[in-house]
Design a protein around this motif. Structure first.
Motif, PDB file in Angstrom:
ATOM      1  N   PHE A  95       0.833  -1.213   0.000  1.00  0.00           N
ATOM      2  CA  PHE A  95       0.000   0.000   0.000  1.00  0.00           C
ATOM      3  C   PHE A  95       0.863   1.257   0.000  1.00  0.00           C
ATOM      4  O   PHE A  95       0.609   2.187  -0.759  1.00  0.00           O
ATOM      5  CB  PHE A  95      -0.945   0.037   1.209  1.00  0.00           C
ATOM      6  N   LEU A  96       1.899   1.284   0.854  1.00  0.00           N
ATOM      7  CA  LEU A  96       2.723   2.484   0.936  1.00  0.00           C
ATOM      8  C   LEU A  96       3.460   2.723  -0.382  1.00  0.00           C
ATOM      9  O   LEU A  96       3.514   3.854  -0.868  1.00  0.00           O
ATOM     10  CB  LEU A  96       3.709   2.392   2.106  1.00  0.00           C
ATOM     11  N   THR A  97       3.979   1.673  -0.975  1.00  0.00           N
ATOM     12  CA  THR A  97       4.656   1.799  -2.270  1.00  0.00           C
ATOM     13  C   THR A  97       3.669   2.262  -3.340  1.00  0.00           C
ATOM     14  O   THR A  97       3.987   3.139  -4.151  1.00  0.00           O
ATOM     15  CB  THR A  97       5.291   0.448  -2.672  1.00  0.00           C
ATOM     16  N   HIS A  98       2.472   1.699  -3.324  1.00  0.00           N
ATOM     17  CA  HIS A  98       1.438   2.028  -4.316  1.00  0.00           C
ATOM     18  C   HIS A  98       1.026   3.499  -4.200  1.00  0.00           C
ATOM     19  O   HIS A  98       0.884   4.190  -5.209  1.00  0.00           O
ATOM     20  CB  HIS A  98       0.224   1.111  -4.101  1.00  0.00           C
ATOM     21  N   ASP A 122       3.258   0.458  16.742  1.00  0.00           N
ATOM     22  CA  ASP A 122       2.717  -0.895  16.717  1.00  0.00           C
ATOM     23  C   ASP A 122       1.265  -0.807  16.274  1.00  0.00           C
ATOM     24  O   ASP A 122       0.481  -0.072  16.869  1.00  0.00           O
ATOM     25  CB  ASP A 122       2.809  -1.566  18.088  1.00  0.00           C
ATOM     26  N   TRP A 123       0.967  -1.512  15.193  1.00  0.00           N
ATOM     27  CA  TRP A 123      -0.405  -1.551  14.701  1.00  0.00           C
ATOM     28  C   TRP A 123      -1.013  -2.880  15.113  1.00  0.00           C
ATOM     29  O   TRP A 123      -0.603  -3.939  14.612  1.00  0.00           O
ATOM     30  CB  TRP A 123      -0.430  -1.415  13.179  1.00  0.00           C
ATOM     31  N   ILE A 172      -8.966  -6.629   7.364  1.00  0.00           N
ATOM     32  CA  ILE A 172      -7.581  -6.415   7.797  1.00  0.00           C
ATOM     33  C   ILE A 172      -6.870  -5.552   6.756  1.00  0.00           C
ATOM     34  O   ILE A 172      -6.195  -4.572   7.088  1.00  0.00           O
ATOM     35  CB  ILE A 172      -6.837  -7.761   7.986  1.00  0.00           C
ATOM     36  N   ARG A 173      -7.045  -5.913   5.487  1.00  0.00           N
ATOM     37  CA  ARG A 173      -6.441  -5.151   4.376  1.00  0.00           C
ATOM     38  C   ARG A 173      -6.900  -3.697   4.426  1.00  0.00           C
ATOM     39  O   ARG A 173      -6.093  -2.772   4.314  1.00  0.00           O
ATOM     40  CB  ARG A 173      -6.861  -5.793   3.039  1.00  0.00           C
ATOM     41  N   GLU A 213      -4.685  -0.279   4.992  1.00  0.00           N
ATOM     42  CA  GLU A 213      -4.677   0.868   4.075  1.00  0.00           C
ATOM     43  C   GLU A 213      -4.937   2.161   4.839  1.00  0.00           C
ATOM     44  O   GLU A 213      -4.275   3.179   4.614  1.00  0.00           O
ATOM     45  CB  GLU A 213      -5.701   0.698   2.952  1.00  0.00           C
ATOM     46  N   HIS A 214      -5.883   2.138   5.764  1.00  0.00           N
ATOM     47  CA  HIS A 214      -6.192   3.321   6.568  1.00  0.00           C
ATOM     48  C   HIS A 214      -4.973   3.749   7.386  1.00  0.00           C
ATOM     49  O   HIS A 214      -4.609   4.934   7.417  1.00  0.00           O
ATOM     50  CB  HIS A 214      -7.391   3.038   7.485  1.00  0.00           C
ATOM     51  N   HIS A 215      -4.314   2.784   8.055  1.00  0.00           N
ATOM     52  CA  HIS A 215      -3.106   3.083   8.835  1.00  0.00           C
ATOM     53  C   HIS A 215      -2.015   3.685   7.946  1.00  0.00           C
ATOM     54  O   HIS A 215      -1.339   4.638   8.341  1.00  0.00           O
ATOM     55  CB  HIS A 215      -2.555   1.802   9.479  1.00  0.00           C
ATOM     56  N   VAL A 216      -1.824   3.105   6.760  1.00  0.00           N
ATOM     57  CA  VAL A 216      -0.784   3.573   5.840  1.00  0.00           C
ATOM     58  C   VAL A 216      -1.065   5.005   5.405  1.00  0.00           C
ATOM     59  O   VAL A 216      -0.157   5.852   5.386  1.00  0.00           O
ATOM     60  CB  VAL A 216      -0.649   2.629   4.629  1.00  0.00           C
TER      61      VAL A 216
END
Length: 141
Positions: A24-27, A99-100, A116-117, A121-124
């Protein structure tokens, strides 16, 4: 030496949560952030249900492989994000640790992995708002 922030995502097997977070972060950030992921006890391969769940949102992680967590990976990262790996992550002064608390997608169906996915994404996206990321280049045209 790079002026890009670097982020390391760590979970036990590096086969689910940390792979999704790194993807996600790379995307989202492209090459504006150095992204790594690793596991304290890496699996042989990325969880196929995780690969499928990420494909549903247009992100292909079929080429990814779980990697072993090394002190060097932590030391060369600005932010280290753990996801259920407890105390196995080496701690270095001056690093930012988060820590997530995310459920482990191991042995779960794609249906169970979707929430979970989406949480990852929200955390990222929240993390990206907090990082000193270089601005996106202006579109040419």
């Amino acid at each position: 030496m790079s002026d890009k922030p670097s982020v390391l995502f760590v979970c036990v097997h590096n086969a689910g949560r940390s792979q999704m977070a790194a993807a996600f972060l790379t995307h989202i950030a492209g090459d504006r952030i150095e992204v790594r992921s690793a596991g304290s006890a890496p699996a042989d391969s990325v969880n196929p249900a995780v690969v499928e769940a990420m494909a549903e949102v247009g992100i292909d992680i079929t080429a990814e492989t779980p990697k072993i967590l090394t002190p060097e990976a932590v030391q060369s990262s600005d932010v280290c994000i753990t996801m259920g790996c407890g105390d196995v992550c080496p701690v270095f002064p001056g690093k930012r640790y988060l820590d997530w608390p995310l459920e482990d997608p191991a042995d779960q169906t794609v249906e169970s992995i979707r929430p979970i996915r989406d949480a990852i994404e929200h955390h990222v996206r929240t993390l990206l708002d907090e990082l000193p990321v270089p601005a996106e280049p202006a579109p040419h045209g």
